[in-house]
Design an enzyme around this catalytic site. Sequence first.
Site: not given
Ligand code: V07
Length: 255
Positions: A34, A36-38, A51, A81, A145, A202
């Site tokens: 949590d 990222n936006g802020r 993000h 959500e 991992l 978190r």
């Molecule tokens: C997302 C970056 C991390 C911060 C939280 C929200 C934004 C990596 C993935 C991802 C997901 C599946 C995959 C490979 C990479 C991702 C979303 C958002 C929707 F197979 N970061 N990240 N997916 N954020």
Amino acid sequence: MKNLFRPRLKQDQQNLTLSLDKNNIPEHVAIIMDGNGRWANRRGMPRIVGHQNGMKAVKRTTIAADELGIKYLTMYAFSTENWKRPKDEVDFLMKLPQEFLALEMDELVEKNVQVKMMGHTDALPKYTIAAMEEAVKRTENNTGLVLNFALNYGSRREITESLRTAVQEIASGTLQLEDLNEDWISSRLLTKGIPDPDLLIRTGGEIRLSNFMLWQLAYSEFWFTDVYWPEFSKEHLIAAVAEFQRRTRRYGGLT
Ligand code: V07
């Protein structure tokens, strides 16, 4: 705003790592990423830049977790959500798995990481599902991992669906009521085959679960930090694991 106490030298990081008990590393760490936006707002940048940097933190943290000997890392990337956010932001988020695949995956493949996915993927755009499936496929023979992305995940929905399955199986006679127990439920959740998290982290300052792994976190240690996710570093992960070890040491040998 810079934390002057953050160790910058490789030597400091090694010393911190050495201060951990190698015999009590949490096997499974789950993270609510949590802030990222802020983080971006604070820099006068659009939320999507947060993000983007959050995605880099995912790779960094995966490598750090692997170096510490953590075996499973679950990352909450998108909740059920999150659809309520502005359309532009949701569209951007849905492109991140593709971008992750293009920019960050090579190093993880090389490090023997296995990518897994949990969530209600039906509602996601085709290209998002395709990118996730490719990440899973590219790493399916890896043995290191397990990096488990929770995407369009919601814990109440997960539990509700297992309950529906149970009722159906009981009605059709394939499940006996007396066989419906905790193990049966665990085996029908999206985490099947993955042990429950030992430690939940978190970032971003909120102190709540937000519908994340409600069943699986029943016995986990929780560690909260005000640090925004894009700033999360190996030092923070070590601090969380050190605190985990302080809290669990008193049961040493008994758990
Ligand atoms: C997302 C970056 C991390 C911060 C939280 C929200 C934004 C990596 C993935 C991802 C997901 C599946 C995959 C490979 C990479 C991702 C979303 C958002 C929707 F197979 N970061 N990240 N997916 N954020």
